[in-house]
Design an enzyme around this catalytic site. Structure first.
Site, PDB file in Angstrom:
ATOM      1  N   CYS A   1       0.848  -1.184   0.000  1.00  0.00           N
ATOM      2  CA  CYS A   1       0.000   0.000   0.000  1.00  0.00           C
ATOM      3  C   CYS A   1       0.890   1.243   0.000  1.00  0.00           C
ATOM      4  CB  CYS A   1      -0.871  -0.031   1.272  1.00  0.00           C
ATOM      5  SG  CYS A   1      -1.914   1.413   1.535  1.00  0.00           S
ATOM      6  N   GLY A   2       0.383   2.322  -0.523  1.00  0.00           N
ATOM      7  CA  GLY A   2       1.126   3.578  -0.469  1.00  0.00           C
ATOM      8  C   GLY A   2       1.396   4.035   0.953  1.00  0.00           C
TER       9      GLY A   2
END
Length: 160
Positions: free
Chosen positions: A36-37
Protein backbone atom coordinates in the site's frame (compact mmCIF):
# COMPACT_ATOMS: atom_id res chain seq x y z
CA UNK A 1 -20.12 -3.59 28.63
CA UNK A 2 -17.57 -4.95 26.21
CA UNK A 3 -14.11 -3.38 25.94
CA UNK A 4 -11.02 -3.86 23.78
CA UNK A 5 -9.42 -6.18 26.35
CA UNK A 6 -12.24 -8.69 25.76
CA UNK A 7 -10.88 -9.59 22.30
CA UNK A 8 -8.31 -12.06 21.10
CA UNK A 9 -7.22 -13.03 17.60
CA UNK A 10 -4.95 -15.65 16.11
CA UNK A 11 -1.35 -14.43 15.92
CA UNK A 12 0.43 -13.81 12.63
CA UNK A 13 2.92 -16.60 13.26
CA UNK A 14 0.74 -18.85 15.42
CA UNK A 15 -0.45 -18.57 18.98
CA UNK A 16 -2.99 -16.02 20.12
CA UNK A 17 -2.90 -12.26 20.43
CA UNK A 18 -4.90 -11.89 23.64
CA UNK A 19 -5.72 -8.26 24.30
CA UNK A 20 -6.46 -9.08 27.97
CA UNK A 21 -2.70 -9.52 28.45
CA UNK A 22 -2.39 -5.72 28.17
CA UNK A 23 -5.31 -4.79 30.43
CA UNK A 24 -4.63 -1.36 31.88
CA UNK A 25 -2.30 -0.28 29.07
CA UNK A 26 -3.30 1.94 26.14
CA UNK A 27 -3.50 0.26 22.74
CA UNK A 28 -3.01 1.49 19.19
CA UNK A 29 -4.75 -0.91 16.79
CA UNK A 30 -3.98 -0.51 13.08
CA UNK A 31 -5.24 -2.36 10.01
CA UNK A 32 -2.14 -2.87 7.86
CA UNK A 33 -1.10 -3.97 4.36
CA UNK A 34 2.28 -4.67 2.78
CA UNK A 35 1.66 -3.33 -0.72
CA UNK A 36 0.00 0.00 0.00
CA UNK A 37 1.13 3.58 -0.47
CA UNK A 38 0.78 3.92 3.32
CA UNK A 39 2.96 0.85 4.05
CA UNK A 40 5.93 3.04 5.11
CA UNK A 41 3.80 3.92 8.17
CA UNK A 42 5.11 0.65 9.62
CA UNK A 43 8.28 2.62 10.41
CA UNK A 44 6.36 5.20 12.46
CA UNK A 45 4.34 2.49 14.22
CA UNK A 46 7.54 0.69 15.18
CA UNK A 47 9.01 3.99 16.43
CA UNK A 48 5.95 4.59 18.65
CA UNK A 49 6.19 1.04 20.00
CA UNK A 50 9.88 1.48 20.82
CA UNK A 51 9.87 5.10 22.01
CA UNK A 52 6.93 4.66 24.34
CA UNK A 53 8.79 1.78 25.94
CA UNK A 54 5.96 -0.63 25.26
CA UNK A 55 3.64 1.41 27.49
CA UNK A 56 1.62 1.97 24.32
CA UNK A 57 0.84 -1.43 22.85
CA UNK A 58 0.83 -1.24 19.05
CA UNK A 59 -1.10 -4.07 17.40
CA UNK A 60 -1.07 -4.62 13.65
CA UNK A 61 -4.00 -6.37 11.94
CA UNK A 62 -3.07 -7.22 8.34
CA UNK A 63 -5.99 -7.11 5.95
CA UNK A 64 -6.53 -7.69 2.26
CA UNK A 65 -9.86 -5.81 2.23
CA UNK A 66 -8.62 -2.76 0.31
CA UNK A 67 -7.18 -3.10 -3.19
CA UNK A 68 -5.83 -6.63 -2.57
CA UNK A 69 -2.79 -5.00 -0.99
CA UNK A 70 -2.07 -7.80 1.49
CA UNK A 71 -2.08 -10.93 -0.67
CA UNK A 72 0.50 -12.95 1.30
CA UNK A 73 0.17 -15.45 4.09
CA UNK A 74 1.30 -15.04 7.68
CA UNK A 75 4.92 -16.05 7.20
CA UNK A 76 5.32 -13.82 4.14
CA UNK A 77 3.75 -10.83 5.95
CA UNK A 78 5.93 -11.36 9.04
CA UNK A 79 9.11 -11.62 6.96
CA UNK A 80 8.23 -8.49 4.96
CA UNK A 81 7.47 -6.44 8.09
CA UNK A 82 10.58 -7.57 9.94
CA UNK A 83 12.98 -7.26 7.01
CA UNK A 84 11.76 -3.91 5.70
CA UNK A 85 10.61 -2.09 8.84
CA UNK A 86 12.03 -3.97 11.82
CA UNK A 87 8.52 -4.58 13.14
CA UNK A 88 8.57 -6.19 16.57
CA UNK A 89 5.12 -5.16 17.84
CA UNK A 90 2.37 -7.82 18.01
CA UNK A 91 0.52 -8.67 14.82
CA UNK A 92 -2.55 -10.79 14.29
CA UNK A 93 -3.20 -13.09 11.38
CA UNK A 94 -4.75 -11.52 8.30
CA UNK A 95 -8.37 -10.58 8.96
CA UNK A 96 -11.35 -8.83 7.43
CA UNK A 97 -11.80 -5.35 8.91
CA UNK A 98 -14.94 -4.16 7.12
CA UNK A 99 -18.35 -5.40 6.07
CA UNK A 100 -20.29 -8.35 7.39
CA UNK A 101 -17.15 -10.53 7.39
CA UNK A 102 -15.25 -8.11 9.65
CA UNK A 103 -13.58 -9.67 12.65
CA UNK A 104 -15.45 -9.03 15.94
CA UNK A 105 -12.77 -6.52 17.04
CA UNK A 106 -13.35 -4.32 13.99
CA UNK A 107 -17.12 -4.64 14.28
CA UNK A 108 -16.76 -3.39 17.86
CA UNK A 109 -14.45 -0.53 16.80
CA UNK A 110 -16.97 0.54 14.12
CA UNK A 111 -19.81 0.38 16.65
CA UNK A 112 -17.85 2.43 19.20
CA UNK A 113 -16.53 5.02 16.75
CA UNK A 114 -19.55 5.35 14.50
CA UNK A 115 -19.88 5.34 10.74
CA UNK A 116 -16.88 7.55 9.99
CA UNK A 117 -14.56 5.40 12.14
CA UNK A 118 -15.06 2.37 9.92
CA UNK A 119 -11.83 1.74 8.03
CA UNK A 120 -12.08 2.99 4.47
CA UNK A 121 -8.52 2.01 3.56
CA UNK A 122 -5.40 0.47 5.07
CA UNK A 123 -3.68 2.01 8.10
CA UNK A 124 -6.69 3.33 10.01
CA UNK A 125 -5.55 3.78 13.61
CA UNK A 126 -7.59 3.27 16.79
CA UNK A 127 -6.47 4.50 20.21
CA UNK A 128 -7.78 2.62 23.22
CA UNK A 129 -7.47 4.03 26.76
CA UNK A 130 -6.43 2.17 29.92
CA UNK A 131 -10.05 1.15 30.54
CA UNK A 132 -10.30 -0.51 27.12
CA UNK A 133 -12.46 2.22 25.54
CA UNK A 134 -11.98 3.69 22.08
CA UNK A 135 -10.91 7.29 22.63
CA UNK A 136 -9.80 8.39 19.18
CA UNK A 137 -9.28 7.14 15.66
CA UNK A 138 -7.25 8.41 12.74
CA UNK A 139 -7.60 7.79 9.01
CA UNK A 140 -4.86 6.49 6.76
CA UNK A 141 -3.57 9.95 5.95
CA UNK A 142 -2.71 10.61 9.62
CA UNK A 143 0.79 9.22 9.91
CA UNK A 144 1.91 7.69 13.20
CA UNK A 145 4.67 10.34 13.03
CA UNK A 146 2.13 13.18 12.95
CA UNK A 147 1.83 15.47 15.95
CA UNK A 148 -1.88 14.64 16.30
CA UNK A 149 -1.29 10.89 16.61
CA UNK A 150 1.82 11.21 18.79
CA UNK A 151 0.23 13.68 21.21
CA UNK A 152 -2.98 11.64 21.54
CA UNK A 153 -0.94 8.48 22.21
CA UNK A 154 1.34 10.26 24.69
CA UNK A 155 -1.68 11.59 26.63
CA UNK A 156 -2.96 8.02 27.07
CA UNK A 157 0.45 6.75 28.16
CA UNK A 158 0.82 9.56 30.72
CA UNK A 159 -2.77 9.21 32.00
CA UNK A 160 -2.52 6.90 34.98
Amino acid sequence: MQCAYDFSMPGLEGGTVDFAAWRGKPLLIVNTASKCGFTPQYEGLQALWSEMDRELIVIGVPSNDFGDQEPGGGKEIATFCSRNYGVSFPMTEKAHVRGRDATPLFRWLAEQGGFLARPRWNFFKYLIDRQGRLTNWFSSISSPDSRRVREAAARLVLDH
